[in-house]
Motif scaffolding. Structure first.
Motif, PDB file in Angstrom:
ATOM      1  N   TYR A  69      46.738  -8.403 -21.315  1.00  0.00           N
ATOM      2  CA  TYR A  69      47.787  -9.208 -20.707  1.00  0.00           C
ATOM      3  C   TYR A  69      49.137  -8.669 -21.174  1.00  0.00           C
ATOM      4  O   TYR A  69      49.274  -8.197 -22.307  1.00  0.00           O
ATOM      5  CB  TYR A  69      47.651 -10.690 -21.087  1.00  0.00           C
ATOM      6  CG  TYR A  69      46.344 -11.320 -20.637  1.00  0.00           C
ATOM      7  CD1 TYR A  69      46.219 -11.898 -19.384  1.00  0.00           C
ATOM      8  CD2 TYR A  69      45.237 -11.310 -21.485  1.00  0.00           C
ATOM      9  CE1 TYR A  69      45.018 -12.462 -18.978  1.00  0.00           C
ATOM     10  CE2 TYR A  69      44.034 -11.880 -21.086  1.00  0.00           C
ATOM     11  CZ  TYR A  69      43.931 -12.455 -19.824  1.00  0.00           C
ATOM     12  OH  TYR A  69      42.758 -13.016 -19.411  1.00  0.00           O
ATOM     13  N   ASP A  91      50.371 -18.871 -16.414  1.00  0.00           N
ATOM     14  CA  ASP A  91      49.219 -18.091 -15.949  1.00  0.00           C
ATOM     15  C   ASP A  91      47.910 -18.750 -16.376  1.00  0.00           C
ATOM     16  O   ASP A  91      46.954 -18.806 -15.583  1.00  0.00           O
ATOM     17  CB  ASP A  91      49.313 -16.680 -16.504  1.00  0.00           C
ATOM     18  CG  ASP A  91      48.186 -15.794 -15.998  1.00  0.00           C
ATOM     19  OD1 ASP A  91      48.160 -15.520 -14.778  1.00  0.00           O
ATOM     20  OD2 ASP A  91      47.332 -15.389 -16.803  1.00  0.00           O
ATOM     21  N   ARG A 100      47.410 -21.687 -14.145  1.00  0.00           N
ATOM     22  CA  ARG A 100      47.102 -21.285 -12.775  1.00  0.00           C
ATOM     23  C   ARG A 100      45.655 -20.849 -12.619  1.00  0.00           C
ATOM     24  O   ARG A 100      45.009 -21.149 -11.609  1.00  0.00           O
ATOM     25  CB  ARG A 100      48.043 -20.144 -12.367  1.00  0.00           C
ATOM     26  CG  ARG A 100      47.820 -19.619 -10.942  1.00  0.00           C
ATOM     27  CD  ARG A 100      48.794 -18.483 -10.648  1.00  0.00           C
ATOM     28  NE  ARG A 100      48.655 -17.389 -11.605  1.00  0.00           N
ATOM     29  CZ  ARG A 100      47.723 -16.441 -11.500  1.00  0.00           C
ATOM     30  NH1 ARG A 100      46.853 -16.457 -10.497  1.00  0.00           N
ATOM     31  NH2 ARG A 100      47.670 -15.479 -12.395  1.00  0.00           N
ATOM     32  N   THR A 101      45.141 -20.138 -13.610  1.00  0.00           N
ATOM     33  CA  THR A 101      43.780 -19.609 -13.490  1.00  0.00           C
ATOM     34  C   THR A 101      42.707 -20.585 -13.969  1.00  0.00           C
ATOM     35  O   THR A 101      41.598 -20.584 -13.434  1.00  0.00           O
ATOM     36  CB  THR A 101      43.669 -18.308 -14.301  1.00  0.00           C
ATOM     37  OG1 THR A 101      44.055 -18.566 -15.671  1.00  0.00           O
ATOM     38  CG2 THR A 101      44.588 -17.246 -13.723  1.00  0.00           C
ATOM     39  N   GLY A 102      43.034 -21.420 -14.950  1.00  0.00           N
ATOM     40  CA  GLY A 102      42.004 -22.289 -15.510  1.00  0.00           C
ATOM     41  C   GLY A 102      42.328 -23.752 -15.534  1.00  0.00           C
ATOM     42  O   GLY A 102      41.509 -24.558 -16.007  1.00  0.00           O
ATOM     43  N   GLU A 123      38.677 -13.700 -21.549  1.00  0.00           N
ATOM     44  CA  GLU A 123      38.054 -13.593 -20.228  1.00  0.00           C
ATOM     45  C   GLU A 123      37.181 -14.820 -19.988  1.00  0.00           C
ATOM     46  O   GLU A 123      35.945 -14.772 -20.081  1.00  0.00           O
ATOM     47  CB  GLU A 123      37.216 -12.313 -20.132  1.00  0.00           C
ATOM     48  CG  GLU A 123      38.052 -11.044 -20.253  1.00  0.00           C
ATOM     49  CD  GLU A 123      37.211  -9.790 -20.050  1.00  0.00           C
ATOM     50  OE1 GLU A 123      35.994  -9.924 -19.799  1.00  0.00           O
ATOM     51  OE2 GLU A 123      37.776  -8.685 -20.133  1.00  0.00           O
ATOM     52  N   ASN A 177      36.390 -16.281 -17.317  1.00  0.00           N
ATOM     53  CA  ASN A 177      35.505 -16.175 -16.150  1.00  0.00           C
ATOM     54  C   ASN A 177      34.238 -15.385 -16.475  1.00  0.00           C
ATOM     55  O   ASN A 177      33.171 -15.655 -15.901  1.00  0.00           O
ATOM     56  CB  ASN A 177      36.251 -15.496 -15.000  1.00  0.00           C
ATOM     57  CG  ASN A 177      37.419 -16.323 -14.510  1.00  0.00           C
ATOM     58  OD1 ASN A 177      37.353 -17.552 -14.535  1.00  0.00           O
ATOM     59  ND2 ASN A 177      38.478 -15.677 -14.070  1.00  0.00           N
TER      60      ASN A 177
END
Length: 697
Positions: A540, A551, A554-556, A641, A643
């Motif tokens: 990152y 961020d 937004r992603t999690g 990570e 995901n």
């Protein structure tokens, strides 16, 4: 022949007729036959020529005829008027001679002077209109808002220059008087604006600069230094009045506190009173408003009035009168409600919260030279207090203890950040060797060495370590003191020669309190942990902590800030519990060895105690890091990570299957080094602060 024809035809004998008859007499018979046709032809030619002439010159001819008729009538009138003029010339000549004699330049005539003044007024009428419009413009600038106050002062300066140039002009004097009243109103508005509750520093500086321009007009007989002192005093009075109004707005809470105060008096000495919630709310809000506005008053005064707030070169020179009296007045405003209402609150935790808030307020003003902490120790003591030391002293020590813990935590985080960063890089997926990673980090794209990249992520790391350390040791201290209330959790062994400043508990109590405090602090600071790990990783490239937080959200979503908490809890709980257990055991053994070696009895000296604590912390931190490193590696993978690594078990299986068991111990040496050093610094400073500060054990 011609004459006989005239007689026969009976025509008049004019020249043209006579000539024509003579012409006829000379013609032959054949020519006479053709004469009629010749006359008809001539008549036709003349007729055509007349028609052409008439068509071409009809309008000018008619106009000429008309003008001749008018001229015929006007010439007699012109003659009569010319005769009248001829007769009047002598009289005009005599009047001119008389006027030139009466109004010559050599004679001073009142009429001539008046006409000169009127002519001068006519020539300057536009300038006079402009002067008459200046008061209207000044009034508009004064009443239209702060944005035009500077223009109002410029107009006032223009009026004063005119008044100095033309002191005898009644018009200028009247305009100046009207301007003085408007400027006085402007000064009142500016002084009133200094009392705005939400006044900012920029607005205060701008208002003070405008008042500095106004004061010489309002107080012309005073010196510039006296005007500046007057302005500073006005500023302090207005801001203090605003603070008083803000505190008066708490009257509903004060009424509830008064009712509780009356209930305390009615309860008497029965000891049945257990209230004080409304009084607590009132005092907390009162101290909060007081701290915010008092700090703003003094700091703003020191910024606006630099010359008055500057430190005197002579140490015996007294503090500026405005500030010195203001601080005393502000302290009185705070101490009076504390002295009245603090005895109403009987709950110790509520009292400690208020006392801590007051000490923070004293420290806040202390940064500006107004620390009133020494005046607090006689305020609101509890009735029947059994403690040997005053509760203000206890709260002050705890306050200094927390401050020192926060500072030491931040210092160790900054100092050891390169180790933490390299450990994170070693634990991330697809990592390279430590040497390769270090070379890549120390080289910029331009080929120059940049060692400061080793401190990437220092800000979130310092915040997490500083607040986390303070929170952890606060929770640990509270849990250990509560554990002392239970007899089975105490350590009844002798403390002779023991270097510890902490409560002595059993091994099980040490394990439980250390693990509980660590898990609670870790959960509270989990979002900062996620941001720190991502900053330290090479996957990152966030520019700011806010960008990283956006961020992650937004992603999690909100759960993204707590990714890997299970692995973190399993890592921190056993680590902290085992650490406290091992740390306390090592201190006991090393203390006994030290006493036996020196042949002394009693508690170890301060130097020996610090060395024992430091050594115990290094050994305990290094040993516990080996046990908890697999969970730290799993936690790092999940946070980098989320995901790819959904939970702790799946992450462990994936890491072992793809990279082997060795991946669970990535970064072990770096983590052992960092944990050993940071633990040694933190726990040694922790016990030293307790020993020096005297926090109740």
């Amino acid at each position: 022949m011609a004459d006989s024809l005239l007689e026969t035809l009976g025509l008049s004998a004019d020249d043209e007729t006579h000539t024509y008859l003579a012409h006829l007499g000379g013609l032959t018979t054949a020519s006479l036959d053709k004469e009629a046709a010749s006359l008809a032809q001539s008549s036709q030619s003349i007729h055509v020529a007349l028609q052409a002439l008439s068509k071409k010159s009809h309008a000018p001819i008619i106009r000429a005829v008309t003008q001749h008729d008018v001229l015929r009538q006007s010439l007699p009138t012109l003659g009569r008027e010319a005769a009248k003029l001829r007769s009047s010339i002598p009289k005009i000549d005599s009047e001119v001679v008389r006027f030139s004699t009466a109004f010559s330049k050599s004679s001073q005539c009142a009429i001539t002077a008046k006409r000169r003044r009127d002519l001068l007024l006519l020539q300057n009428v536009e300038r006079l209109v402009d002067v008459l419009e200046v008061p209207t413009l000044l009034e508009t600038a004064v009443t239209s808002g702060p944005a035009n106050h500077s223009s109002a002062l410029d107009l006032n300066g223009h009026i004063r220059r005119l008044h100095s140039l033309y002191p005898d002009s009644k018009l200028i004097s009247s305009v100046a008087e009207e301007a003085d009243s408007l400027i006085y109103q402007l000064a009142l508005d500016l002084v009133h604006s200094l009392g705005t509750p939400g006044l900012k520093l920029a607005s205060a500086i701008r208002t003070a600069s405008l008042l500095r321009r106004v004061l010489p007009d309002i107080l012309p007989s005073t010196t510039k230094d006296a005007q500046e002192k007057t302005l500073g005093l006005v500023f302090l009075l207005r801001r203090t009045a605003t603070l008083a109004l803000m505190l008066d707005a708490l009257e509903p809470l004060r009424n509830l506190a008064d009712s509780e105060k009356a209930n305390v008096k009615s309860a008497g000495k029965s000891g049945s009173w257990s209230g004080g919630q409304h009084t607590e709310r009132y005092l907390k809000r009162y101290v909060e408003v007081f701290r915010e506005h008092s700090f703003a008053i003094i700091s703003m005064f020191r910024s606006v009035f630099v010359s008055q707030a500057a430190e005197p070169t002579d140490p015996l020179q007294p503090v500026p009168q405005g500030l010195s009296t203001l601080v005393l007045h502000l302290v009185d405003m705070l101490l009076e409600p504390l002295d009245d209402y603090l005895p109403v609150i009987k709950d110790q935790s509520s009292r400690d919260s208020i006392l801590t808030q007051v000490l923070y307020c004293a420290g806040s003003l202390g940064r500006l030279g107004g620390d009133f902490g020494l005046l607090l120790f006689g305020i609101g003591p509890r009735e029947g207090a059994l403690e040997a030391e005053h509760e203000w002293v206890e709260v002050a020590r705890r306050h200094r203890f927390l401050t020192g813990r926060l500072a030491s935590g931040v210092g160790s985080a900054v100092l050891l950040q390169p180790l933490d960063l390299l450990k994170t890089r070693a634990q991330q997926p697809n990592h390279t060797s430590l040497a390769t990673t270090l070379r890549q980090m120390l080289r910029s794209p331009l080929g120059r060495a940049t060692p400061w990249t080793l401190w990437r992520g220092t800000v979130p790391s310092a915040l997490r370590t500083g607040f986390g350390s303070a929170l952890y040791f606060t929770l640990l201290n509270s849990l250990r003191h509560r554990a002392l209330r239970f007899e089975p959790l105490r350590d009844v062994s002798s403390k002779a020669g023991y270097s510890s400043q902490l409560p002595t508990l059993s091994n099980m109590a040490n394990l439980a309190t250390g693990a509980t405090a660590r898990v609670m602090a870790g959960m509270a600071l989990m979002p900062l942990t996620i941001i720190k790990v991502r900053f330290e990783s090479s996957k990152y490239s966030y520019g700011t902590m806010w960008a990283a937080a956006r961020d992650i959200h937004r992603t999690g979503g909100f759960r993204g800030f707590f990714a890997g908490f299970g692995a973190t809890a399993i890592r921190d709980g056993p680590y902290a519990g085992t650490y406290v257990l091992l740390y306390e055991s090592l201190k006991k053994r090393l203390s006994r060895i030290s006493v036996a070696a020196r042949g002394e009895s009693g508690q170890a000296g301060s130097r020996d105690a610090a060395a024992i604590n430091f050594t115990s912390a290094i050994v305990a931190g290094g040993a516990c890091s080996i046990l908890s490193n697999p969970f730290d590696a799993i936690k790092t993978r999940i946070q980098l990570e989320p995901n790819a690594y959904a939970n702790m078990m799946q992450a462990c299986r994936t890491m072992v299957r793809s990279e082997g068991v060795r991946s669970l111990f990535d970064g072990l040496a770096l983590r052992m080094t960092r944990k050993a050093l940071s633990s040694a610094l933190a726990w040694t400073a922790y016990e030293e602060l307790i020993r020096i500060g005297g926090v109740t054990r």
